[in-house]
Design an enzyme around this catalytic site. Structure first.
Site, PDB file in Angstrom:
ATOM      1  N   ASP A 118       0.909  -1.107  -0.064  1.00  0.00           N
ATOM      2  CA  ASP A 118      -0.085   0.019  -0.017  1.00  0.00           C
ATOM      3  C   ASP A 118       0.953   1.199   0.082  1.00  0.00           C
ATOM      4  OD1 ASP A 118      -2.904   1.435   0.574  1.00  0.00           O
ATOM      5  OD2 ASP A 118      -1.705   2.176   2.432  1.00  0.00           O
TER       6      ASP A 118
ATOM      7  N   HIS B  67      -7.329  -6.305  -0.342  1.00  0.00           N
ATOM      8  CA  HIS B  67      -6.338  -5.267  -0.357  1.00  0.00           C
ATOM      9  C   HIS B  67      -5.225  -5.599   0.887  1.00  0.00           C
ATOM     10  CE1 HIS B  67      -4.194  -1.524  -0.504  1.00  0.00           C
ATOM     11  NE2 HIS B  67      -4.420  -1.231   0.802  1.00  0.00           N
TER      12      HIS B  67
END
Length: 314
Positions: A108, A290
């Protein structure tokens, strides 16, 4: 089963005008460093499943809480969180351990920093492993302007910049609920709802999908953000346009061997032109959302170790 009590005890390391809280394992493997960089709104603890396996495979595993997170420094000025400062922290962290270069792994926002570090300090990065966030090619317009045009003023990157302090206050007031609603897996696909996504999550009574982690694991993240708040970490977003200018004259091609790990159900789109900017990249996709290394810990670790083994054999 991993217990939070098994996570290494940190040390505070002075780097680049700040102190970083650093967790280590595999110190007996000095000379073979791998640095793991967390995303937002996370913590070094997000790498808890990978650290023992990497150490067992012969790596000196170095996992900082980056500036703005945990017990690391939280400078007051927004500009203290630009890509020069964030990558500079990692360069001086290498200096602290006496390393010329290292393998860098980022998830991320941590991946964004690792890509930026590789552009600004290519001699300090031997290999790049990115989770969730592919290389972001520099847009024609500054990033926030670009995102506002395509995704609107409520898009959280834009909101963080255009309405400073508003989201920070809501997240600070609802830390536990926000993180519980955010750290989910098996979330059913749905069109985005109106409003600012992160504020909506902080106020939502019901959580979608399934919990990503046990309550005792989630408590590590909650207690960290309840202690320091979200502003330092959100300031990373407030430097996107500044970073756009910093990277204007930098060679945009990543020459190092790279591994890109996607979650097939992540809302971040896969790159269509990754090999243009990262010609030596291999790609792995996992059946997850994610939070890749926490949602699919064994598969993530295996993908990293298999790729590193192939690289070392080449």
């Amino acid at each position: 089963m991993f217990s939070p009590a098994d996570f290494p005890t940190p040390t505070l390391v002075s780097v680049n005008g700040v102190e970083l809280e650093v967790f280590e394992t595999g110190q007996e493997n000095a000379g073979n460093p791998i640095v793991l960089c967390h995303g937002w709104p996370e913590h070094a603890f997000s790498w808890r499943y990978q650290m023992p396996a990497l150490a067992a495979a012969g790596y000196h595993v170095i996992v900082p809480n980056q500036r703005g997170y945990g017990n690391s420094s939280r400078p007051a000025d927004v500009t203290d969180y630009d890509i020069e400062q964030l990558s500079g922290d990692l360069v001086v962290l290498l200096d602290h351990y006496g390393y010329e270069d290292a393998i860098f792994v980022g998830h991320d926002w941590g991946a964004n920093v690792v890509w930026g570090l590789t552009l600004l300090h290519p001699d300090r990065v031997s290999k790049v492993i990115s989770l969730a966030l592919p290389y972001q090619a520099r847009t024609e317009k500054p990033w926030i302007e670009f995102l506002e045009e395509f995704l609107g003023s409520d898009y959280y990157f834009v909101h963080f910049n255009r309405q400073p302090g508003v989201a920070d206050a809501v997240l600070d007031q609802n830390t536990s609920r926000f993180l519980r609603n955010l750290f989910r897996k098996n979330v059913p696909p749905a069109p985005p709802e109106p409003g600012m996504m992160m504020i909506n999550l902080a106020r939502a009574e019901a959580s979608l999908g399934d919990p990503l982690m046990r309550d005792d694991e989630l408590a590590v993240f909650v207690s960290a953000f309840e202690k320091v708040g979200f502003t330092g970490s959100i300031n990373w977003y407030r430097n996107l346009d500044r970073n756009w200018h910093i990277l204007a004259d930098v060679n945009p091609i990543i020459q190092q061997p790279a591994l890109m790990i996607y979650g097939d159900r992540d809302t971040i789109p896969k790159s269509e032109n990754l090999t243009e900017f990262v010609p030596n990249v291999d790609v792995v996709s996992l059946d997850c959302g994610h939070w890749i290394q926490q949602e699919k810990p064994e598969e993530t670790t295996r993908a990293i170790l298999n790729w590193l083994e192939d690289q070392n054999a080449a």
